[in-house]
Write a protein that holds these residues in place. Structure first.
Motif, PDB file in Angstrom:
ATOM      1  N   ILE A  76       0.835  -1.205   0.000  1.00 55.56           N
ATOM      2  CA  ILE A  76       0.000   0.000   0.000  1.00 55.56           C
ATOM      3  C   ILE A  76       0.864   1.247   0.000  1.00 55.56           C
ATOM      4  CG2 ILE A  76      -1.654   1.350   1.342  1.00 55.56           C
ATOM      5  CD1 ILE A  76      -2.820  -1.312   2.357  1.00 55.56           C
ATOM      6  N   MET A  77       1.862   1.283   0.864  1.00 55.42           N
ATOM      7  CA  MET A  77       2.697   2.463   0.972  1.00 55.42           C
ATOM      8  C   MET A  77       3.532   2.669  -0.287  1.00 55.42           C
ATOM      9  SD  MET A  77       1.530   3.526   3.779  1.00 55.42           S
ATOM     10  CE  MET A  77       2.547   5.007   3.959  1.00 55.42           C
ATOM     11  N   ALA A  78       3.987   1.572  -0.901  1.00 56.33           N
ATOM     12  CA  ALA A  78       4.774   1.693  -2.127  1.00 56.33           C
ATOM     13  C   ALA A  78       3.916   2.196  -3.284  1.00 56.33           C
ATOM     14  CB  ALA A  78       5.404   0.348  -2.482  1.00 56.33           C
ATOM     15  N   LYS A  79       2.703   1.656  -3.425  1.00 54.11           N
ATOM     16  CA  LYS A  79       1.848   2.049  -4.541  1.00 54.11           C
ATOM     17  C   LYS A  79       1.426   3.519  -4.416  1.00 54.11           C
ATOM     18  CE  LYS A  79      -0.491   0.694  -8.270  1.00 54.11           C
ATOM     19  NZ  LYS A  79      -0.913   2.002  -8.816  1.00 54.11           N
ATOM     20  N   THR A  80       1.241   3.980  -3.205  1.00 56.89           N
ATOM     21  CA  THR A  80       0.810   5.359  -2.992  1.00 56.89           C
ATOM     22  C   THR A  80       1.990   6.313  -2.803  1.00 56.89           C
ATOM     23  OG1 THR A  80       0.575   4.963  -0.603  1.00 56.89           O
ATOM     24  CG2 THR A  80      -1.378   4.656  -1.964  1.00 56.89           C
ATOM     25  N   ARG A  81       3.208   5.816  -3.005  1.00 50.43           N
ATOM     26  CA  ARG A  81       4.429   6.629  -2.891  1.00 50.43           C
ATOM     27  C   ARG A  81       4.535   7.269  -1.508  1.00 50.43           C
ATOM     28  NH1 ARG A  81       3.235   9.722  -8.685  1.00 50.43           N
ATOM     29  NH2 ARG A  81       2.743   7.810  -9.831  1.00 50.43           N
ATOM     30  N   GLY A  82       4.017   6.552  -0.514  1.00 49.61           N
ATOM     31  CA  GLY A  82       4.063   7.041   0.855  1.00 49.61           C
ATOM     32  C   GLY A  82       3.105   8.179   1.147  1.00 49.61           C
ATOM     33  N   GLN A  83       2.185   8.451   0.224  1.00 49.66           N
ATOM     34  CA  GLN A  83       1.298   9.609   0.363  1.00 49.66           C
ATOM     35  C   GLN A  83      -0.116   9.221   0.786  1.00 49.66           C
ATOM     36  OE1 GLN A  83       1.659  12.648  -2.780  1.00 49.66           O
ATOM     37  NE2 GLN A  83       3.394  11.489  -3.561  1.00 49.66           N
ATOM     38  N   THR A  84      -0.246   8.189   1.578  1.00 50.50           N
ATOM     39  CA  THR A  84      -1.550   7.829   2.116  1.00 50.50           C
ATOM     40  C   THR A  84      -1.498   7.881   3.629  1.00 50.50           C
ATOM     41  OG1 THR A  84      -3.366   6.240   1.923  1.00 50.50           O
ATOM     42  CG2 THR A  84      -1.179   5.326   2.305  1.00 50.50           C
ATOM     43  N   ASP A  85      -2.642   7.751   4.259  1.00 49.87           N
ATOM     44  CA  ASP A  85      -2.716   7.792   5.718  1.00 49.87           C
ATOM     45  C   ASP A  85      -2.188   6.477   6.276  1.00 49.87           C
ATOM     46  OD1 ASP A  85      -3.605   7.569   8.421  1.00 49.87           O
ATOM     47  OD2 ASP A  85      -5.153   9.057   8.029  1.00 49.87           O
ATOM     48  N   PRO A  86      -1.065   6.488   6.989  1.00 47.32           N
ATOM     49  CA  PRO A  86      -0.495   5.233   7.478  1.00 47.32           C
ATOM     50  C   PRO A  86      -1.358   4.539   8.528  1.00 47.32           C
ATOM     51  CG  PRO A  86       0.701   7.107   8.381  1.00 47.32           C
ATOM     52  CD  PRO A  86      -0.232   7.654   7.347  1.00 47.32           C
ATOM     53  N   VAL A  87      -2.163   5.302   9.244  1.00 45.45           N
ATOM     54  CA  VAL A  87      -3.034   4.698  10.260  1.00 45.45           C
ATOM     55  C   VAL A  87      -4.125   3.857   9.586  1.00 45.45           C
ATOM     56  CG1 VAL A  87      -4.687   5.168  12.109  1.00 45.45           C
ATOM     57  CG2 VAL A  87      -2.580   6.512  11.936  1.00 45.45           C
ATOM     58  N   ILE A  88      -4.765   4.419   8.562  1.00 45.32           N
ATOM     59  CA  ILE A  88      -5.787   3.657   7.842  1.00 45.32           C
ATOM     60  C   ILE A  88      -5.155   2.489   7.098  1.00 45.32           C
ATOM     61  CG2 ILE A  88      -7.666   3.775   6.170  1.00 45.32           C
ATOM     62  CD1 ILE A  88      -7.822   6.781   6.691  1.00 45.32           C
ATOM     63  N   ALA A  89      -3.986   2.726   6.498  1.00 46.14           N
ATOM     64  CA  ALA A  89      -3.285   1.643   5.788  1.00 46.14           C
ATOM     65  C   ALA A  89      -2.966   0.497   6.737  1.00 46.14           C
ATOM     66  CB  ALA A  89      -2.011   2.183   5.147  1.00 46.14           C
ATOM     67  N   ARG A  90      -2.527   0.836   7.934  1.00 49.22           N
ATOM     68  CA  ARG A  90      -2.199  -0.211   8.917  1.00 49.22           C
ATOM     69  C   ARG A  90      -3.455  -0.972   9.344  1.00 49.22           C
ATOM     70  NH1 ARG A  90       2.478  -2.625   9.608  1.00 49.22           N
ATOM     71  NH2 ARG A  90       1.136  -4.463   9.588  1.00 49.22           N
ATOM     72  N   ALA A  91      -4.556  -0.250   9.515  1.00 47.44           N
ATOM     73  CA  ALA A  91      -5.798  -0.911   9.912  1.00 47.44           C
ATOM     74  C   ALA A  91      -6.268  -1.882   8.839  1.00 47.44           C
ATOM     75  CB  ALA A  91      -6.875   0.139  10.192  1.00 47.44           C
ATOM     76  N   LEU A  92      -6.213  -1.459   7.575  1.00 47.64           N
ATOM     77  CA  LEU A  92      -6.634  -2.343   6.487  1.00 47.64           C
ATOM     78  C   LEU A  92      -5.703  -3.538   6.360  1.00 47.64           C
ATOM     79  CD1 LEU A  92      -7.588   0.338   3.836  1.00 47.64           C
ATOM     80  CD2 LEU A  92      -9.164  -1.146   5.071  1.00 47.64           C
ATOM     81  N   ALA A  93      -4.415  -3.295   6.448  1.00 45.22           N
ATOM     82  CA  ALA A  93      -3.459  -4.394   6.329  1.00 45.22           C
ATOM     83  C   ALA A  93      -3.642  -5.409   7.461  1.00 45.22           C
ATOM     84  CB  ALA A  93      -2.034  -3.840   6.332  1.00 45.22           C
ATOM     85  N   ASP A  94      -3.841  -4.899   8.675  1.00 45.81           N
ATOM     86  CA  ASP A  94      -3.954  -5.787   9.835  1.00 45.81           C
ATOM     87  C   ASP A  94      -5.279  -6.534   9.888  1.00 45.81           C
ATOM     88  OD1 ASP A  94      -1.456  -5.034  10.716  1.00 45.81           O
ATOM     89  OD2 ASP A  94      -2.185  -3.610  12.217  1.00 45.81           O
TER      90      ASP A  94
END
Length: 462
Positions: A76-94
């Protein structure tokens, strides 16, 4: 404001997000009412392929696929070039994997790992989960059957018109518009907004996504941004409002998407001059722009091998029933069938083949896989146009799907998921990962449902 009746948990939206939110809250012991604007639930979920991207699932393990939440987060972070909300990304990943496992085990939803959708467009491994032979509308229908099975109250034909809150932003209830023009006032202790994004709202598109303001909309007309606008009235923040899933392969005139596997397995796209103009494998959402820039319909070129490999996909079956594809025993015959110069089409195919043989990127920068080469005769083609499918920006939430104010504090009892909430596609189209729409729908729906049920239980205990 006087309410005609009140419920502990009120869910607005009868697609995947709303259904999973309602079922999760009910499973946690809360009384739930789900309201849906349409008489027959459909929404963005019903127009989708019904695929869910999830990591670390039992379905993956059963197929020998090793995956983890950390790997998904990194993608997720790579595809968005680090420009997404890491909290939401972590919640979805987890939570995507546990959510899918809960759906399969607790609700007996028959989602399996789709090995026909190979890792692509930013996904590092097999993560597509689906109900084989079925699409998004089948998913909606099955979820509503589960709502009935679990005793969740459902009110159809009830559109959200207003949210009523006190001075501190605590939601007290909502106004619902009925088909006959009447209004019902329903109170609640917690509210979950799961009613879609804003792809059908031309004013919001012009404001946030001007490049698609006049593009073809292949989303549900109910995605009018109501949840986002009403949330903002309560003081909610929004994020990534320029993010969306565009799609370059909506068949014309059938209006049925060509599935991504056609490209992943070796298909190409040419314009009406028979020429390629992009790396078709680079960006599943962003490819819409070079297609639209051609000034008219384009053609997806594939062959019988690719058709056979993707024949299990319902959209491909629907296109086959409509005899939508053009055919040619060789390049010249297909070129005549679709009205492009045969020399140009032949050059497009041969250049890609030469790149594969020489082990180099082709003229468009595409790196070919020897197991999935460019198309070869006999050939097939679909006429396609670009479209917007759904938006990916929305109300700012935390890792529990609570809606946040501009200062980062949470509104007391408001939750959001799916198209109503900020997703993890970054600020534009290029950060979208395949099936992220339904991943956010079910995962944030589950988190919202559990959070709302917990809040309601705490209020009762006090």
């Amino acid at each position: 404001m006087e309410f005609e009746f009140s419920v502990p948990v009120l869910v607005v939206g009868g697609g995947a997000c709303g259904c999973i939110a309602a079922l999760s809250a009910r499973d946690a012991g809360a009384e739930v009412l789900l309201v849906e604007g349409d008489e027959r639930p459909m929404g963005t979920t019903g127009m989708s392929m019904g695929l869910i991207c999830a990591a670390g699932t039992k379905a993956q393990a059963a197929k020998g696929i090793s995956d983890s939440a950390d790997a998904y987060y990194d993608d997720i972070m790579a595809k968005t070039r680090g420009q997404t909300d890491p909290v939401i990304a972590r919640a979805l990943a987890d939570h995507s994997g546990p959510t899918l496992d809960w759906m399969a085990e607790r609700l007996a939803l028959p989602w399996e790992l789709d090995m026909g959708f190979r890792p692509s467009y930013g996904l590092s491994t097999y993560r597509m989960h689906g109900w084989h032979g079925h699409d998004g509308q089948d998913m909606v229908d099955l979820l509503h059957q589960r709502l009935e099975d679990e005793g969740v109250m459902v009110m159809l034909g009830a559109r959200l018109e207003e949210i009523h809150a006190d001075a501190e932003g605590r939601v007290l209830g909502v106004s619902l518009k009925r088909p006959d023009g009447s209004t019902e006032q329903v109170g609640c202790e917690s509210l979950i907004l799961a009613s879609g994004g804003y792809a059908a709202n031309h004013e919001l598109l012009a404001q946030y996504i001007p490049a698609m303001a006049h593009g073809r909309n292949n989303g549900h007309e109910g995605s009018d941004g109501t949840a986002v606008l009403l949330g903002q009235k309560l003081g909610a923040a929004v994020g990534d409002m320029g993010a969306y899933q565009g799609y370059a392969m909506l068949t014309e005139p059938q209006g049925i998407p060509v599935c991504p596997g056609v490209i992943v397995d070796g298909g190409i796209i040419v314009n009406d001059a028979g020429e390629r103009f992009c790396d078709e494998s680079e960006d599943i959402a962003g490819m819409v722009h070079p297609v639209m820039a051609q000034g008219g319909p384009c053609w997806v070129i594939f062959d019988e091998r690719i058709a056979a490999q993707q024949a299990y996909v319902p959209d491909m079956q629907a296109l086959a029933r409509l005899n939508a594809a053009k055919h040619g025993a060789d390049v010249a015959e297909l070129a005549a069938a679709i009205g492009v110069p045969p020399e140009a089409l032949a050059a497009s195919l041969s250049e890609a083949g030469e790149a594969l043989a020489q082990g180099r990127p082709d003229a468009q920068g595409r790196v070919w896989d020897g197991d999935n080469p460019p198309p070869s005769a006999p050939l097939c083609a679909f006429k396609v146009v670009g479209a917007i499918f759904h938006t990916q920006g929305g109300l700012q939430i935390d890792g529990s799907a609570r809606v946040l104010r501009e200062d980062g504090t949470a509104l007391p009892n408001l939750f959001a998921g799916g198209g109503a909430a900020r997703s993890v596609s970054g600020p534009a189209h290029w950060g979208y990962l395949p099936a992220m729409g339904l991943c956010t729908a079910v995962t944030l729906g589950r988190l919202a449902g559990l959070s709302a049920a917990k809040l309601t239980a705490s209020a009762l205990a006090s």
